[in-house]
Design a protein around this motif. Structure first.
Motif, PDB file in Angstrom:
ATOM      1  N   GLY A 181       0.829  -1.194   0.000  1.00 49.31           N
ATOM      2  CA  GLY A 181       0.000   0.000   0.000  1.00 49.31           C
ATOM      3  C   GLY A 181       0.862   1.242   0.000  1.00 49.31           C
ATOM      4  O   GLY A 181       2.099   1.161   0.044  1.00 49.31           O
ATOM      5  N   ARG A 188      -1.845  -3.049  -4.794  1.00 52.43           N
ATOM      6  CA  ARG A 188      -1.693  -3.733  -3.511  1.00 52.43           C
ATOM      7  C   ARG A 188      -1.959  -5.233  -3.675  1.00 52.43           C
ATOM      8  O   ARG A 188      -3.051  -5.655  -4.036  1.00 52.43           O
ATOM      9  CB  ARG A 188      -2.644  -3.134  -2.472  1.00 52.43           C
ATOM     10  N   SER A 229       0.596   0.591   5.165  1.00 48.48           N
ATOM     11  CA  SER A 229       1.237   1.034   3.927  1.00 48.48           C
ATOM     12  C   SER A 229       2.712   1.381   4.131  1.00 48.48           C
ATOM     13  O   SER A 229       3.332   2.006   3.272  1.00 48.48           O
ATOM     14  CB  SER A 229       0.495   2.248   3.359  1.00 48.48           C
TER      15      SER A 229
END
Length: 558
Positions: free
Chosen positions: A73, A328, A295
């Motif tokens: 992410g 992702r 992320s």
């Protein structure tokens, strides 16, 4: 093997269990922030000579290059990344419609193949060895003759036998290691509570802990034990809370592996994604949330490639005219082959010319799907850059997926595998954790104490791993493609590999810790050099240097 690239090395964690009051902590980082971009001649650092590359290119024009980052992410609000994010101009943000008709609704910054239509996202996931073992156990447990199996089933059978030995082999040290890990976590957690009071705040960084002067023997011991984990992993910018979260996640993962011999892993992904996993054509699943829950890894990787240059903020990315597309597909655990294959295809179909893949695992049950995606990328002129892995092992002998060698034993000519280098001032020329291979690892790139973007809008810090080395190479590839757009992936691969710096000094073989030249640890025997790469690209582009045909380091290409 532990192929995780997102968390702390288990070896470093276990080493920490031997600490006592008289033990020595690991060598503190002694390289400056951004050392990986520096030049050996002018700065005395084994970086990649980025400034010299831009001096060479200063009178030349560049065109934007889309770089896809298949990862965990990205922080889409980060000050150093927001201006360079890829945006799907054909999609209207937030209207809940698939405006461009590509099958993915509201894919503004990329796509999340680990998401559910209800907005949930896969965070934690299992390891592939456990999944392979339990998936094929009923089918292969009583098989006595594999000769009659098809070629793909023979591949599955060989993978299952390896997984059985790993998962159900009952290594006697596993229980002892788990006990040591748990005890170490308890010790460090208790010490952290004391240090919070001693330092006077609940959250502190490794750098702040290093500077802290305890006034009691108990605090001194706690500081020394906890500081080990910051220094051993070159994570001095990380906070105590983040480090403990990483530590706990690693323990959870190892505990799940220990249970895998008798218990099938939980279907984390299936519960959320709800696709028909066995059907590669069932591809329009997931959601548009490319930031998701964790992320950190993808944000750091993205910054290395293309964080805004010369804006006076944080750090500079390698490439100056890129658009970062986040796809992702990497959870906290082993990625699934279907997600990887479709992530590659999504990136290609939406204009990426370079794809960075900072992930890896020891098994690939649906490798045929990934192979087909790799071939598709090659047909569309897309270069794939992959991290070699952090196990300190020889990839000429060990398994690491995805891989440039396909099931038919041919090699992808549009693929570069990257090991991690360092600087002698900061631990050595070759990273102690890096996988290597005279045949399978193409080149090295800086991957130790790399300072780059972190989630939080304006945060930065050091991480290390081949995960950081791969985007250095992807950044140089994008830089070359930007200024010499006519070059093919094969030509860019040739340029990067034939312009490496071949150090006069030796590194250490990560497996044996014996001195070894880089020529014994990689195909090229060198570290990527941005300046030499653009110089050679200029010659190739002008026709002064010709590139051999469709080969992959002399191996049979598809």
């Amino acid at each position: 093997m532990n192929h995780t690239m997102k968390h702390l090395a288990v070896a470093a964690l276990l080493a920490g269990t031997t600490l006592s009051a008289g033990a020595q902590t690991a060598t503190r980082e002694s390289v400056p922030k951004g050392w990986h971009t520096r030049d050996l001649q002018t700065d005395g650092l084994y970086g990649i000579s980025v400034d010299k590359a831009y001096d060479f290119l200063k009178n030349k024009k560049s065109t934007p290059v889309i770089v896809a980052v298949i990862d965990s992410g990205i922080d889409t609000a980060h000050e150093d990344l927001r201006p360079v994010l890829w945006r799907n101009a054909k999609e209207i943000p937030g209207n809940g419609k698939d405006d461009d008709g590509n099958g993915y609704v509201d894919d503004i910054y990329g796509w999340n193949f680990l998401g559910g239509k209800d907005g949930r996202n896969v965070g934690k996931d299992s390891d592939e060895a456990s999944r392979v073992y339990h998936k094929y156990k009923d089918r292969f447990e009583k098989l006595t003759d594999s000769a009659s199996l098809s070629s793909i089933d023979r591949f599955h059978y060989a993978s299952w036998k390896r997984a059985k030995e790993q998962v159900a082999g009952g290594e006697p040290t596993d229980a002892m290691q788990m006990m040591m890990l748990r005890r170490t976590f308890q010790m460090v957690s208790k010490g952290d509570s004391l240090l919070q009071k001693g330092i006077g705040k609940a959250t502190y960084t490794g750098k702040e802990l290093d500077e802290y002067k305890p006034d009691s023997e108990e605090l001194r011991r706690s500081r020394q034990a906890f500081l080990y984990f910051f220094t051993a992993n070159n994570l001095m910018e990380m906070s105590n809370k983040e480090l403990l979260e990483e530590f706990k996640a690693e323990i959870d993962k190892e505990e799940a592996k220990a249970e895998a011999g008798t218990k099938a892993p939980k279907a984390y992904r299936a519960e959320i994604v709800k696709d028909n996993y066995e059907d590669i054509n069932d591809r329009y699943y997931g959601n548009a949330d490319v930031m998701a829950s964790d992320s950190r890894h993808g944000t750091h990787v993205s910054g290395i490639i293309g964080a805004v240059r010369n804006n006076g903020k944080g750090m500079d990315g390698v490439a100056d005219n890129v658009k970062i597309m986040m796809v992702r597909a990497v959870p906290d655990g082993d990625e699934h082959d279907k997600d990887v294959a479709l992530a590659i295809r999504y990136a290609v179909d939406n204009g990426a010319k370079v794809i960075n893949m900072s992930f890896g695992k020891g098994y690939s049950p649906e490798k045929n799907w990934v192979d087909d995606a790799v071939k598709y990328a090659a047909s569309k002129g897309v270069l794939l850059v992959h991290a070699a892995g952090n196990d300190g092992e020889n990839l000429d002998k060990e398994f690491n997926y995805p891989s440039s060698m396909l099931l038919d034993s041919s090699y992808a000519p549009n693929w570069i595998t990257v090991g991690a280098s360092g600087d002698p001032k900061g631990g050595g020329l070759v990273a102690y954790f890096s996988n290597f291979g005279k045949k399978e690892v193409d080149l090295f790139a800086p991957g130790v104490a790399i300072y780059a973007t972190l989630p939080g809008g304006n945060k930065y810090g050091n991480l290390q791993g081949t995960s950081m080395a791969s985007p250095v190479v992807a950044g140089v590839a994008a830089l070359v493609k930007s200024y010499y757009p006519s070059l093919t992936p094969q030509q860019i691969k040739y340029v990067l590999e034939n312009s490496v710096t071949k150090p006069a000094i030796e590194g250490k073989n990560p497996e044996t810790q014996q001195a070894a030249p880089l020529s014994e640890l990689s195909v090229t025997g060198g570290v990527i050099n941005a300046y030499e790469a653009v110089r050679l690209a200029d010659q190739v582009s002008s026709g002064k240097v010709s590139v051999p045909g469709n080969t992959a380091n002399g191996k049979k290409a598809f």
